[in-house]
Design an enzyme around this catalytic site. Structure first.
Site, short mmCIF file in Angstrom:
data_model
loop_
_atom_site.label_atom_id
_atom_site.label_comp_id
_atom_site.label_asym_id
_atom_site.label_seq_id
_atom_site.Cartn_x
_atom_site.Cartn_y
_atom_site.Cartn_z
N ARG A 71 0.00 -6.91 1.01
CA ARG A 71 0.42 -5.51 1.13
C ARG A 71 1.49 -5.33 2.20
NH1 ARG A 71 -4.45 -6.93 1.06
NH2 ARG A 71 -5.88 -6.42 -0.65
N LYS B 267 -2.88 5.57 -8.83
CA LYS B 267 -4.08 5.84 -8.02
C LYS B 267 -3.74 6.17 -6.57
CE LYS B 267 -7.65 4.93 -5.32
NZ LYS B 267 -7.62 4.58 -3.89
#
Length: 291
Positions: free
Chosen positions: A177, A219
């Site tokens: 990430r 999401k």
DNA sequence: GCCCAGGTGAAGC
DNA sequence: GCTTCACATGGG
């Protein structure tokens, strides 16, 4: 509001406000429980919260003369009854509300919310908390704490993180990430994506803007819409909510994400995001209780 | 060791 | 179009 004496404490008169489920339900990641207290950092200030008679008592490390920033964060003016009355009158929602009545949605600062949820993908909530804790300790600024308390740090802004090396971010255990967070920080820092200028956008347009970021899909975008920008119908579908909808509304059948989004948009009403958070918390708490 | 976690993007049909 | 897979890291 003006003219009040600066103080280090304030009571917010709210009913039906459960701090444990609100601060521990995975919408924000910087709160830790200490006995009956919840300690965190909001808007660069150390804050301690406790449920008391008549509402929530808040304390800060230094005097505050205008508490609107915290009232806004806690959404202290929201009537929970009014929100719950918009939920569908069905068995799953009755059970979910009963399991965690008093759960509220916070109103978070957009950058912290966006960055946090970029770090959330396929991680458990405790691990997200650990990563964010490391990130703040290494890149945030120290904030004042009352005597005898452990140190605390602000959430690092986009300018600070834009100047970081990817390896430094990876060292905070965020793994793959790291480049996503770095790119987001750089695009916000450069002004290409002005998070403060997005408040007037409609739900679909804001979602589309956020999803131009690498690592931000439907999401995560919906989490930011719901938790930072206050779009009440945003309905983040993660693995838990997927499970909840399949089990409670689709009798275990296979369903596509698009089908679920369409169902959610039609079924859960004007505060679908609130309903989503009750389902999410209910599924997780149920899972923890039964081995 | 194996599977999963508040997913996403890219590659493969 | 839809399905499969890699991606870091840690917990159960």
């Amino acid at each position: 509001m003006t003219g009040e004496l600066p103080s280090t404490s304030r009571t917010f008169h709210v009913a039906d406000y459960d701090l444990g489920s609100t601060l521990g339900c995975g919408q924000a990641f910087r709160w830790r429980q200490s006995g009956n207290d919840w300690i965190g950092v909001v808007g660069g200030r150390w804050v301690r919260l406790r449920e008391g008679r008549g509402g929530i008592r808040a304390e800060t490390a230094g005097p505050v003369d205008d508490w609107r920033w915290l009232a806004d964060y806690l959404q202290a003016d929201v009537s929970l009854d009014r929100v719950l009355s918009t939920f569908p009158d069905d068995e799953p929602m009755r059970v979910a509300v009963k399991a965690c009545r008093g759960l509220r949605l916070l109103r978070q600062e957009p950058w912290e919310c966006l960055a946090s949820f970029i770090l959330s993908s396929t991680k458990q909530i405790v691990q997200i908390q650990q990563v964010i804790s490391l990130l703040c300790e290494r890149f945030g600024d120290p904030v004042a704490v009352p005597p005898g308390h452990p140190p605390a740090w602000s959430f690092p802004g986009p300018a600070r993180l834009a100047g970081a090396r990817e390896a430094q971010l990876r060292a905070c255990k965020m793994g793959f990430r790291a480049p996503y967070l770095l790119e987001a920080a750089r695009r916000v820092q450069s002004g290409e994506l002005n998070l403060d200028g997005l408040h007037d956008l409609g739900e679909a347009e804001l979602r589309a803007r956020l999803m131009t970021l690498h690592g931000v899909g439907r999401k995560i975008a919906d989490c930011v819409l719901l938790f930072a920008y206050g779009h009440p119908a945003a309905f983040p579908v993660d693995v838990w909510v997927l499970r909840a909808l399949k089990e409670l509304y689709f009798a275990g059948r296979r369903v596509t994400p698009a089908t679920l989004q369409a169902f959610a948009a039609g079924h859960f009403g004007s505060h679908a995001g609130y309903a989503q958070q009750y389902l999410f918390h209910y599924m997780r708490s149920r899972d923890r209780m039964s081995p």
